[in-house]
Design an enzyme around this catalytic site. Structure first.
Site, PDB file in Angstrom:
ATOM      1  N   CYS B  85      -1.710   2.589   4.205  1.00  0.00           N
ATOM      2  CA  CYS B  85      -1.139   2.742   2.929  1.00  0.00           C
ATOM      3  C   CYS B  85      -0.823   4.201   2.552  1.00  0.00           C
ATOM      4  O   CYS B  85       0.100   4.333   3.392  1.00  0.00           O
ATOM      5  CB  CYS B  85      -2.605   2.239   1.794  1.00  0.00           C
ATOM      6  SG  CYS B  85      -1.913   1.993   0.418  1.00  0.00           S
ATOM      7  N   HIS B 202      -4.845  -2.981   4.166  1.00  0.00           N
ATOM      8  CA  HIS B 202      -5.910  -2.486   4.189  1.00  0.00           C
ATOM      9  C   HIS B 202      -6.940  -3.234   5.092  1.00  0.00           C
ATOM     10  O   HIS B 202      -7.760  -4.155   4.774  1.00  0.00           O
ATOM     11  CB  HIS B 202      -6.511  -2.141   2.934  1.00  0.00           C
ATOM     12  CG  HIS B 202      -5.938  -1.020   2.044  1.00  0.00           C
ATOM     13  ND1 HIS B 202      -6.044   0.245   2.220  1.00  0.00           N
ATOM     14  CD2 HIS B 202      -5.017  -1.095   1.106  1.00  0.00           C
ATOM     15  CE1 HIS B 202      -5.323   0.723   1.186  1.00  0.00           C
ATOM     16  NE2 HIS B 202      -4.794   0.135   0.665  1.00  0.00           N
ATOM     17  N   GLU B 204      -9.298  -1.902   6.789  1.00  0.00           N
ATOM     18  CA  GLU B 204     -10.742  -1.424   6.432  1.00  0.00           C
ATOM     19  C   GLU B 204     -11.257  -1.900   5.187  1.00  0.00           C
ATOM     20  O   GLU B 204     -12.558  -1.828   5.112  1.00  0.00           O
ATOM     21  CB  GLU B 204     -10.635   0.064   6.478  1.00  0.00           C
ATOM     22  CG  GLU B 204     -10.102   0.813   5.123  1.00  0.00           C
ATOM     23  CD  GLU B 204      -8.514   0.702   4.807  1.00  0.00           C
ATOM     24  OE1 GLU B 204      -7.864  -0.125   5.270  1.00  0.00           O
ATOM     25  OE2 GLU B 204      -8.198   1.203   3.775  1.00  0.00           O
TER      26      GLU B 204
END
Lengths: 90, 231
Positions: B85, B202, B204
């Site tokens: 990002c 994302h 994560e």
């Protein structure tokens, strides 16, 4: 050394979609400005700088644009004004 | 796997990345943007967020941080660098990846789960995925519209450097599946050497089933495995 004021214009490169400009275009059309063609949104930055001469102030401005102020992939820049500030410097 | 999570003022996915690295057995350390030196780390992670409030351009100020000189030499010497990002935006601004991320074509911030397709699994970052695998991963960005000059875009495709692409649930890269207007539905790219990966989604945030998806786990196990540390 003298004080100069730089005016730097950064604008989206031609041919790239500028979604902000497009939204403003639609808005202007809906307000009745049917004749509005392309709208593109850029930035104007004013930077005060101490320099030996107008030329060196301009060179500094150019270097700033290349290093930080404009992204060469998406933006063009133009140093639109270099103005000596009255009563400043020595 | 010793991992540096670089933190900038305005980073907000740094703890998620830290946790993700730990979850796969990594030894994670936060490295503040003013610190210097990355000796001893096996990988460098640049988190998402809004470094410097996205002032000027997303990532433009962060990339001038002192630590970015070290990130650049780490990457140039072949060290694995992952930017997610805002991290991807910083990598582009720093010139470690080509192109730029522009305002979403919709002009809207997009925060939702999307589907992305793994275009190649012969990389350090993707070895635990299968080629063509479709992942459900969240996105959260206002500037994810990938753009570059025509020669760069053609080279990215010709050299197989598009690592992730936005697709629909069935794996087709359609216009409707593209959340931000990116050229060729690009969601993630790598550099010529394949050691720097930038992606807008994302992974994560897709590490635990209770949070909706575990499709991000394999990215971190791939890294941990490739960097010879058991998970």
């Amino acid at each position: 050394m003298s004080q100069y004021r730089l005016e730097i214009r950064v604008k989206p490169r031609p041919g790239l979609l500028d979604p902000q400009g497009k939204a403003i275009h639609h808005s202007l059309n809906s307000l009745g400005w049917d004749g509005v063609g392309d709208v593109r949104v850029g930035k104007v930055m004013y930077i005060d700088i101490e320099a030996d001469s107008e030329t060196s102030a301009g060179e500094a401005a150019e270097a700033m644009c290349r290093k930080l102020l404009a992204n060469p992939v998406t933006e063009d820049f133009e140093i639109s004004m270099i103005e000596a500030l009255e009563g400043a410097g020595s | 796997m010793k991992v540096a999570v670089i933190t900038f003022p305005g980073s907000n996915c740094d703890y998620d990345l830290y946790k993700a690295a730990q979850q796969v057995g990594g030894d994670a350390t936060f490295v503040w943007h003013r610190e210097r030196g990355l000796a001893g780390y096996d990988a460098v992670l640049l988190p998402g967020g809004f470094s410097y409030g996205d002032y000027l351009r997303a990532g433009a100020i962060a990339r001038m941080s002192p630590i970015m000189e070290d990130v650049t030499s780490f990457a140039n010497s072949g060290g694995p660098v992952l930017g997610i990002c805002n991290g991807f935006q910083i990598l582009c601004e720093a010139g470690l990846l080509p192109g730029a991320l522009m305002r979403n074509s919709s002009l809207k911030f997009q925060g939702k789960d999307v589907f992305i397709r793994v275009e190649r699994n012969d990389m350090l970052f993707t070895s635990d995925y299968t080629e063509g695998q479709v992942l459900r991963i969240p996105i959260a960005h206002g500037e994810g519209n990938y753009e570059a000059d025509t020669a760069t875009l053609e080279a990215l495709e010709a050299e197989g450097r598009v690592v992730f692409r936005y697709v629909d649930a069935s794996g087709e890269s359609t216009e409707d599946a593209n959340p931000n207007g990116s050229w060729h539905n690009i969601a993630g790219i790598t550099n010529a050497k394949g050691n720097v990966l930038g992606m807008m989604p994302h992974p994560e945030r897709a590490m635990e089933s209770i949070l909706g998806s575990t499709d991000g786990v394999a990215l971190f196990t791939s890294m941990a495995g490739s960097l010879s540390l058991s998970t």
